[in-house]
Design a protein around this motif. Structure first.
Motif, PDB file in Angstrom:
ATOM      1  N   UNK A 185     -58.887 130.087  55.330  1.00  0.00           N
ATOM      2  CA  UNK A 185     -58.090 131.243  54.893  1.00  0.00           C
ATOM      3  C   UNK A 185     -58.916 132.158  53.993  1.00  0.00           C
ATOM      4  N   UNK A 186     -59.732 131.566  53.128  1.00  0.00           N
ATOM      5  CA  UNK A 186     -60.609 132.372  52.280  1.00  0.00           C
ATOM      6  C   UNK A 186     -61.632 133.130  53.121  1.00  0.00           C
ATOM      7  N   UNK A 187     -62.195 132.449  54.087  1.00  0.00           N
ATOM      8  CA  UNK A 187     -63.206 133.073  54.946  1.00  0.00           C
ATOM      9  C   UNK A 187     -62.618 134.205  55.762  1.00  0.00           C
ATOM     10  N   UNK A 188     -61.372 134.045  56.211  1.00  0.00           N
ATOM     11  CA  UNK A 188     -60.706 135.085  57.013  1.00  0.00           C
ATOM     12  C   UNK A 188     -60.086 136.184  56.153  1.00  0.00           C
ATOM     13  N   UNK A 189     -60.287 136.093  54.850  1.00  0.00           N
ATOM     14  CA  UNK A 189     -59.815 137.107  53.897  1.00  0.00           C
ATOM     15  C   UNK A 189     -58.292 137.228  53.867  1.00  0.00           C
ATOM     16  N   UNK A 190     -57.603 136.126  54.107  1.00  0.00           N
ATOM     17  CA  UNK A 190     -56.147 136.101  53.976  1.00  0.00           C
ATOM     18  C   UNK A 190     -55.790 136.170  52.488  1.00  0.00           C
ATOM     19  N   UNK A 191     -54.798 136.967  52.132  1.00  0.00           N
ATOM     20  CA  UNK A 191     -54.501 137.164  50.716  1.00  0.00           C
ATOM     21  C   UNK A 191     -53.099 136.730  50.320  1.00  0.00           C
ATOM     22  N   UNK A 192     -52.194 136.532  51.266  1.00  0.00           N
ATOM     23  CA  UNK A 192     -50.800 136.271  50.917  1.00  0.00           C
ATOM     24  C   UNK A 192     -50.604 134.924  50.227  1.00  0.00           C
ATOM     25  N   UNK A 193     -49.897 134.905  49.100  1.00  0.00           N
ATOM     26  CA  UNK A 193     -49.607 133.630  48.422  1.00  0.00           C
ATOM     27  C   UNK A 193     -48.629 132.763  49.206  1.00  0.00           C
ATOM     28  N   UNK A 194     -47.917 133.357  50.171  1.00  0.00           N
ATOM     29  CA  UNK A 194     -46.969 132.584  50.967  1.00  0.00           C
ATOM     30  C   UNK A 194     -47.676 131.508  51.801  1.00  0.00           C
ATOM     31  N   UNK A 195     -48.966 131.665  52.028  1.00  0.00           N
ATOM     32  CA  UNK A 195     -49.749 130.627  52.698  1.00  0.00           C
ATOM     33  C   UNK A 195     -50.489 129.747  51.684  1.00  0.00           C
ATOM     34  N   UNK A 196     -51.087 130.381  50.695  1.00  0.00           N
ATOM     35  CA  UNK A 196     -51.936 129.638  49.759  1.00  0.00           C
ATOM     36  C   UNK A 196     -51.155 128.654  48.895  1.00  0.00           C
ATOM     37  N   UNK A 197     -49.983 129.063  48.418  1.00  0.00           N
ATOM     38  CA  UNK A 197     -49.223 128.167  47.528  1.00  0.00           C
ATOM     39  C   UNK A 197     -48.806 126.888  48.254  1.00  0.00           C
ATOM     40  N   UNK A 198     -48.213 126.968  49.476  1.00  0.00           N
ATOM     41  CA  UNK A 198     -47.887 125.711  50.176  1.00  0.00           C
ATOM     42  C   UNK A 198     -49.116 124.851  50.475  1.00  0.00           C
ATOM     43  N   UNK A 199     -50.242 125.480  50.845  1.00  0.00           N
ATOM     44  CA  UNK A 199     -51.461 124.721  51.131  1.00  0.00           C
ATOM     45  C   UNK A 199     -51.955 124.024  49.869  1.00  0.00           C
ATOM     46  N   UNK A 200     -51.932 124.736  48.746  1.00  0.00           N
ATOM     47  CA  UNK A 200     -52.399 124.149  47.484  1.00  0.00           C
ATOM     48  C   UNK A 200     -51.500 122.995  47.055  1.00  0.00           C
ATOM     49  N   UNK A 201     -50.184 123.180  47.138  1.00  0.00           N
ATOM     50  CA  UNK A 201     -49.250 122.117  46.756  1.00  0.00           C
ATOM     51  C   UNK A 201     -49.418 120.906  47.672  1.00  0.00           C
ATOM     52  N   UNK A 202     -49.536 121.149  48.984  1.00  0.00           N
ATOM     53  CA  UNK A 202     -49.720 120.041  49.933  1.00  0.00           C
ATOM     54  C   UNK A 202     -51.032 119.316  49.670  1.00  0.00           C
ATOM     55  N   UNK A 203     -52.077 120.047  49.291  1.00  0.00           N
ATOM     56  CA  UNK A 203     -53.354 119.412  48.959  1.00  0.00           C
ATOM     57  C   UNK A 203     -53.209 118.509  47.747  1.00  0.00           C
TER      58      UNK A 203
END
Length: 378
Positions: A185-203
């Motif tokens: 997601x970082x490499x693809x320059x995705x910025x929305x927290x709607x993806x990052x927050x669930x990924x971070x919590x799941x990690x």
């Protein structure tokens, strides 16, 4: 921000000590030991454990962002500049561990408690520096920040190695896959927290379920965050996240952890044990003496042999004053004490950390004020 964060941390510690030793002691312990969340994935943690495993993951995420930025575009991006804080941090971990082991030699509690004095508290140390050392050059602050983030990275590696009990391979593989998704997601320059927050919590959940201490998730995610801004991009994700999360880390995560970690019963017996018990003496000698000797000695040796250089306008005397702040172990030292000991021994170790951090911060404040006053005349 650093001064305010340090003040909130100090206030939370005072509240914790008052709560644990006042008429609300039973209510405080009940709140700290109350279990929240379902048993699934071992998430039925106590309130104190949520502060230790959950909120400190945010603290280590911010610390990891600072380290990644320093490594890529900051003081640690140049090998010659990076060597000084890295060598100083290593000396500031090895010497306290050796001194603590020597003082506590033969005591079985030191089998894991030797790691308690290896850490430096970023928030507290920078708060003291900001409060009393406005006259010192900026290079002194950068040195302390760089040293502290390398120190914390070393501490989190020790936590991952020493305090991983059972290991769940499936959960660990899930964590690695989620970290790969975050990097993509970082490499693809995705910025929305709607993806990052669930990924971070799941990690975080996957790392916790794997048996590795959950705070490792924060550092791992931070080190995968993009630091360099693209053309036309106002600021990189690393800088943007630092700005947004630093107030939450310093103003909420670390103080709430201190609120539940620093609440130890103190009576005449415990206070007396702090200065007679070998475990407590080992931790205090490691933090107050070991940090100063390890940081100063390794840094000046590196400069002497030409392997590194002091920051601009920073003198050896300035270095000694800043190194004294290394003895403020506090947050991470309390965490390691929590993980390595139980019952009265844990309370004793935490008391030693609190006393050591107070002594180191007061000594450092005196040295820093003297250095600040001496500079204009020099």
């Amino acid at each position: 921000m650093e001064t305010v964060g340090g003040s909130i941390l100090l206030a939370a510690t005072a509240v914790a000590l008052l709560a644990a030793n006042g008429p609300w002691a039973e209510a405080y312990q009940t709140l700290r030991d109350t279990r929240l969340a379902p048993h699934v994935l071992h998430l039925d943690l106590t309130v104190g454990d949520w502060a230790k495993d959950g909120l400190l993951a945010l603290f280590f995420f911010v610390a990891g962002l600072e380290l990644k930025r320093e490594l890529v575009v900051g003081e640690l991006s140049s090998l010659r500049s990076a060597l000084l804080p890295v060598i100083a941090a290593l000396g500031g971990m090895v010497v306290p561990a050796l001194l603590a082991t020597a003082v506590g030699w033969g005591d079985p509690r030191m089998a894991q408690a030797w790691a308690v004095p290896v850490a430096t508290d970023i928030a507290f140390a920078l708060g003291v520096l900001a409060l009393v050392a406005s006259g010192l050059p900026g290079g002194a602050r950068v040195f302390l920040l760089s040293l502290a983030v390398v120190d914390d990275l070393g501490a989190i590696l020790l936590i991952a190695i020493l305090f991983t009990g059972s290991f769940n391979l499936l959960a660990a593989a899930t964590a690695v896959a989620l970290l790969g998704l975050y990097a993509l997601l970082q490499d693809r320059r995705v910025r929305t927290p709607w993806l990052y927050v669930p990924v971070a919590v799941a990690t975080w959940v996957a790392v916790h379920a794997s048996g590795v201490h959950a705070t490792v998730a924060g550092v791992a995610l931070a080190l995968l965050t993009r630091v360099r801004a693209d053309p036309g991009e106002g600021e990189s994700p690393c800088v943007r996240l630092e700005h947004r999360l630093q107030p939450w880390s310093a103003g909420l995560a670390v103080p709430v952890f201190a609120l539940f970690a620093a609440g130890i019963p103190i009576n005449a017996g415990v206070f007396g044990d702090l200065f007679t018990d070998r475990l407590a003496l080992a931790i205090m000698v490691g933090l107050v003496v070991g940090k100063l000797v390890g940081i100063t000695g390794s840094a000046l040796l590196a400069v002497r042999i030409g392997a590194a250089r002091l920051p601009a306008d920073v003198t050896p005397k300035d270095l000694v004053a800043v190194a004294m702040l290394g003895g403020v172990g506090f947050t991470v030292s309390l965490l390691i004490a929590d993980l390595s000991l139980d019952g009265p021994d844990m309370a004793l170790a935490k008391g030693a950390v609190l006393v050591s951090s107070l002594v180191a911060s007061l000594l450092a404040a005196v040295l820093l004020v003297r250095r600040s006053k001496a500079r204009p005349a020099g």
